[in-house]
Design a protein around this motif. Structure first.
Motif, PDB file in Angstrom:
ATOM      1  N   ALA A  35       4.245  20.392 -16.619  1.00  0.00           N
ATOM      2  CA  ALA A  35       2.812  20.240 -16.854  1.00  0.00           C
ATOM      3  C   ALA A  35       2.273  19.006 -16.134  1.00  0.00           C
ATOM      4  O   ALA A  35       3.032  18.112 -15.754  1.00  0.00           O
ATOM      5  N   TRP A  36       0.968  19.002 -15.989  1.00  0.00           N
ATOM      6  CA  TRP A  36       0.248  17.837 -15.484  1.00  0.00           C
ATOM      7  C   TRP A  36      -0.742  17.383 -16.559  1.00  0.00           C
ATOM      8  O   TRP A  36      -1.452  18.208 -17.142  1.00  0.00           O
ATOM      9  N   PHE A  37      -0.761  16.105 -16.788  1.00  0.00           N
ATOM     10  CA  PHE A  37      -1.753  15.458 -17.628  1.00  0.00           C
ATOM     11  C   PHE A  37      -2.444  14.409 -16.769  1.00  0.00           C
ATOM     12  O   PHE A  37      -1.957  14.029 -15.705  1.00  0.00           O
ATOM     13  N   ARG A  38      -3.568  13.930 -17.235  1.00  0.00           N
ATOM     14  CA  ARG A  38      -4.259  12.867 -16.514  1.00  0.00           C
ATOM     15  C   ARG A  38      -4.888  11.886 -17.500  1.00  0.00           C
ATOM     16  O   ARG A  38      -5.163  12.228 -18.646  1.00  0.00           O
ATOM     17  N   ALA A  49      -2.860  21.086 -16.792  1.00  0.00           N
ATOM     18  CA  ALA A  49      -2.306  22.414 -16.530  1.00  0.00           C
ATOM     19  C   ALA A  49      -0.820  22.426 -16.866  1.00  0.00           C
ATOM     20  O   ALA A  49      -0.169  21.379 -16.864  1.00  0.00           O
ATOM     21  N   ALA A  50      -0.311  23.616 -17.156  1.00  0.00           N
ATOM     22  CA  ALA A  50       1.110  23.783 -17.442  1.00  0.00           C
ATOM     23  C   ALA A  50       1.596  25.097 -16.865  1.00  0.00           C
ATOM     24  O   ALA A  50       0.815  26.057 -16.736  1.00  0.00           O
ATOM     25  N   ILE A  51       2.877  25.123 -16.551  1.00  0.00           N
ATOM     26  CA  ILE A  51       3.511  26.354 -16.092  1.00  0.00           C
ATOM     27  C   ILE A  51       4.851  26.480 -16.800  1.00  0.00           C
ATOM     28  O   ILE A  51       5.671  25.559 -16.808  1.00  0.00           O
ATOM     29  N   ARG A  52       5.056  27.610 -17.431  1.00  0.00           N
ATOM     30  CA  ARG A  52       6.272  27.820 -18.188  1.00  0.00           C
ATOM     31  C   ARG A  52       7.383  28.339 -17.279  1.00  0.00           C
ATOM     32  O   ARG A  52       7.163  28.685 -16.113  1.00  0.00           O
ATOM     33  N   TYR A  53       8.584  28.403 -17.837  1.00  0.00           N
ATOM     34  CA  TYR A  53       9.733  28.897 -17.081  1.00  0.00           C
ATOM     35  C   TYR A  53       9.500  30.338 -16.637  1.00  0.00           C
ATOM     36  O   TYR A  53      10.043  30.794 -15.636  1.00  0.00           O
ATOM     37  N   SER A  54       8.672  31.048 -17.381  1.00  0.00           N
ATOM     38  CA  SER A  54       8.363  32.448 -17.055  1.00  0.00           C
ATOM     39  C   SER A  54       7.386  32.568 -15.892  1.00  0.00           C
ATOM     40  O   SER A  54       7.228  33.642 -15.318  1.00  0.00           O
ATOM     41  N   GLY A  55       6.721  31.441 -15.562  1.00  0.00           N
ATOM     42  CA  GLY A  55       5.701  31.477 -14.527  1.00  0.00           C
ATOM     43  C   GLY A  55       4.296  31.574 -15.089  1.00  0.00           C
ATOM     44  O   GLY A  55       3.323  31.464 -14.331  1.00  0.00           O
ATOM     45  N   SER A  56       4.159  31.759 -16.381  1.00  0.00           N
ATOM     46  CA  SER A  56       2.834  31.795 -17.001  1.00  0.00           C
ATOM     47  C   SER A  56       2.164  30.440 -16.864  1.00  0.00           C
ATOM     48  O   SER A  56       2.817  29.398 -16.993  1.00  0.00           O
ATOM     49  N   THR A  57       0.865  30.474 -16.605  1.00  0.00           N
ATOM     50  CA  THR A  57       0.123  29.238 -16.376  1.00  0.00           C
ATOM     51  C   THR A  57      -1.000  29.060 -17.381  1.00  0.00           C
ATOM     52  O   THR A  57      -1.545  30.035 -17.905  1.00  0.00           O
ATOM     53  N   TYR A  58      -1.347  27.803 -17.625  1.00  0.00           N
ATOM     54  CA  TYR A  58      -2.360  27.444 -18.603  1.00  0.00           C
ATOM     55  C   TYR A  58      -3.164  26.275 -18.040  1.00  0.00           C
ATOM     56  O   TYR A  58      -2.593  25.385 -17.418  1.00  0.00           O
ATOM     57  N   TYR A  59      -4.473  26.294 -18.294  1.00  0.00           N
ATOM     58  CA  TYR A  59      -5.340  25.275 -17.721  1.00  0.00           C
ATOM     59  C   TYR A  59      -6.324  24.739 -18.751  1.00  0.00           C
ATOM     60  O   TYR A  59      -6.743  25.440 -19.665  1.00  0.00           O
ATOM     61  N   ALA A  60      -6.710  23.494 -18.536  1.00  0.00           N
ATOM     62  CA  ALA A  60      -7.827  22.951 -19.292  1.00  0.00           C
ATOM     63  C   ALA A  60      -9.098  23.614 -18.792  1.00  0.00           C
ATOM     64  O   ALA A  60      -9.211  23.958 -17.609  1.00  0.00           O
ATOM     65  N   ASP A  61     -10.054  23.798 -19.677  1.00  0.00           N
ATOM     66  CA  ASP A  61     -11.300  24.440 -19.290  1.00  0.00           C
ATOM     67  C   ASP A  61     -11.993  23.686 -18.153  1.00  0.00           C
ATOM     68  O   ASP A  61     -12.640  24.297 -17.308  1.00  0.00           O
ATOM     69  N   SER A  62     -11.844  22.383 -18.127  1.00  0.00           N
ATOM     70  CA  SER A  62     -12.539  21.562 -17.141  1.00  0.00           C
ATOM     71  C   SER A  62     -12.029  21.766 -15.709  1.00  0.00           C
ATOM     72  O   SER A  62     -12.717  21.401 -14.758  1.00  0.00           O
ATOM     73  N   VAL A  63     -10.828  22.340 -15.567  1.00  0.00           N
ATOM     74  CA  VAL A  63     -10.266  22.530 -14.222  1.00  0.00           C
ATOM     75  C   VAL A  63     -10.042  23.989 -13.877  1.00  0.00           C
ATOM     76  O   VAL A  63      -9.673  24.304 -12.734  1.00  0.00           O
ATOM     77  N   LYS A  64     -10.247  24.870 -14.831  1.00  0.00           N
ATOM     78  CA  LYS A  64     -10.005  26.299 -14.604  1.00  0.00           C
ATOM     79  C   LYS A  64     -10.864  26.788 -13.456  1.00  0.00           C
ATOM     80  O   LYS A  64     -12.058  26.522 -13.385  1.00  0.00           O
ATOM     81  N   GLY A  65     -10.226  27.504 -12.527  1.00  0.00           N
ATOM     82  CA  GLY A  65     -10.935  28.025 -11.366  1.00  0.00           C
ATOM     83  C   GLY A  65     -10.948  27.073 -10.181  1.00  0.00           C
ATOM     84  O   GLY A  65     -11.279  27.485  -9.066  1.00  0.00           O
ATOM     85  N   ARG A  66     -10.579  25.807 -10.411  1.00  0.00           N
ATOM     86  CA  ARG A  66     -10.552  24.828  -9.324  1.00  0.00           C
ATOM     87  C   ARG A  66      -9.130  24.351  -9.029  1.00  0.00           C
ATOM     88  O   ARG A  66      -8.797  24.067  -7.873  1.00  0.00           O
ATOM     89  N   PHE A  67      -8.310  24.254 -10.070  1.00  0.00           N
ATOM     90  CA  PHE A  67      -6.941  23.778  -9.930  1.00  0.00           C
ATOM     91  C   PHE A  67      -5.963  24.931 -10.088  1.00  0.00           C
ATOM     92  O   PHE A  67      -6.207  25.860 -10.866  1.00  0.00           O
ATOM     93  N   THR A  68      -4.832  24.825  -9.377  1.00  0.00           N
ATOM     94  CA  THR A  68      -3.769  25.820  -9.497  1.00  0.00           C
ATOM     95  C   THR A  68      -2.425  25.113  -9.609  1.00  0.00           C
ATOM     96  O   THR A  68      -2.077  24.300  -8.748  1.00  0.00           O
ATOM     97  N   ALA A  97       7.652  17.173 -18.319  1.00  0.00           N
ATOM     98  CA  ALA A  97       8.549  18.318 -18.481  1.00  0.00           C
ATOM     99  C   ALA A  97       9.102  18.372 -19.887  1.00  0.00           C
ATOM    100  O   ALA A  97       9.312  17.353 -20.542  1.00  0.00           O
ATOM    101  N   ASP A  98       9.342  19.579 -20.326  1.00  0.00           N
ATOM    102  CA  ASP A  98      10.021  19.788 -21.602  1.00  0.00           C
ATOM    103  C   ASP A  98      10.702  21.134 -21.588  1.00  0.00           C
ATOM    104  O   ASP A  98      10.169  22.098 -21.038  1.00  0.00           O
ATOM    105  N   ARG A  99      11.826  21.200 -22.256  1.00  0.00           N
ATOM    106  CA  ARG A  99      12.574  22.451 -22.229  1.00  0.00           C
ATOM    107  C   ARG A  99      12.238  23.359 -23.398  1.00  0.00           C
ATOM    108  O   ARG A  99      12.182  24.563 -23.254  1.00  0.00           O
ATOM    109  N   GLY A 100      12.003  22.790 -24.565  1.00  0.00           N
ATOM    110  CA  GLY A 100      11.856  23.625 -25.752  1.00  0.00           C
ATOM    111  C   GLY A 100      10.451  23.702 -26.314  1.00  0.00           C
ATOM    112  O   GLY A 100      10.260  24.181 -27.421  1.00  0.00           O
ATOM    113  N   ILE A 101       9.465  23.237 -25.523  1.00  0.00           N
ATOM    114  CA  ILE A 101       8.111  23.177 -26.067  1.00  0.00           C
ATOM    115  C   ILE A 101       7.586  24.582 -26.359  1.00  0.00           C
ATOM    116  O   ILE A 101       7.803  25.519 -25.594  1.00  0.00           O
ATOM    117  N   ILE A 102       6.916  24.710 -27.489  1.00  0.00           N
ATOM    118  CA  ILE A 102       6.382  26.016 -27.849  1.00  0.00           C
ATOM    119  C   ILE A 102       4.958  26.151 -27.325  1.00  0.00           C
ATOM    120  O   ILE A 102       4.298  25.164 -27.015  1.00  0.00           O
TER     121      ILE A 102
END
Length: 125
Positions: A35-38, A49-68, A97-102
């Motif tokens: 993940a990235w924090f700021r 933003a975060a990306i899981r081991y599966s490749g699924s991605t998650y974004y803060a609303d403030s960067v959605k559509g601009r950051f990848t 990074a984290d391995r077991g984060i839910i």
């Protein structure tokens, strides 16, 4: 474990930057959520933003559509492509990074075990 972030700099509003984070000691890398924090001056750290081991991605609303966010498991690296940058994106960006984060904890920094040193992004108006 080391997370080495790079790619920050000074850019004008509307420009793009690509941040990189190379990890060492995370074995196997492809089992970790990255993940990235700021943190902006005078403000609290926030999820970007975060990306899981599966490749699924998650974004803060403030960067959605601009950051990848993306990852290259062969290079033990995670990236943050930032487009259409705004002055309010100015901050120190941290790779984590984290391995077991839910899933429900992805946006909360206190649940990540490993942090990099940060890279400064400054966006001028």
């Amino acid at each position: 474990v080391q997370l080495q972030a790079s790619g920050g700099g000074l850019v004008q509003a509307g420009a793009s930057l690509r941040l990189s984070c190379e990890a060492s000691g995370l074995t196997p890398f492809n089992s970790y959520t990255m993940a990235w924090f700021r943190q902006a001056p005078g403000k609290e750290r926030e999820f970007v933003a975060a990306i899981r081991y599966s490749g699924s991605t998650y974004y803060a609303d403030s960067v959605k559509g601009r950051f990848t966010i993306s990852r290259d498991n062969a290079k033990n690296s995670v990236y943050l492509q930032m487009n259409s940058l705004k002055p309010e994106d100015t901050a120190v960006y941290y790779c984590t990074a984290d391995r077991g984060i839910i899933l429900s904890s992805l946006r909360r920094g206190e649940y990540y075990d490993y942090w990099g040193q940060g890279t400064l992004v400054t966006v001028s108006s």
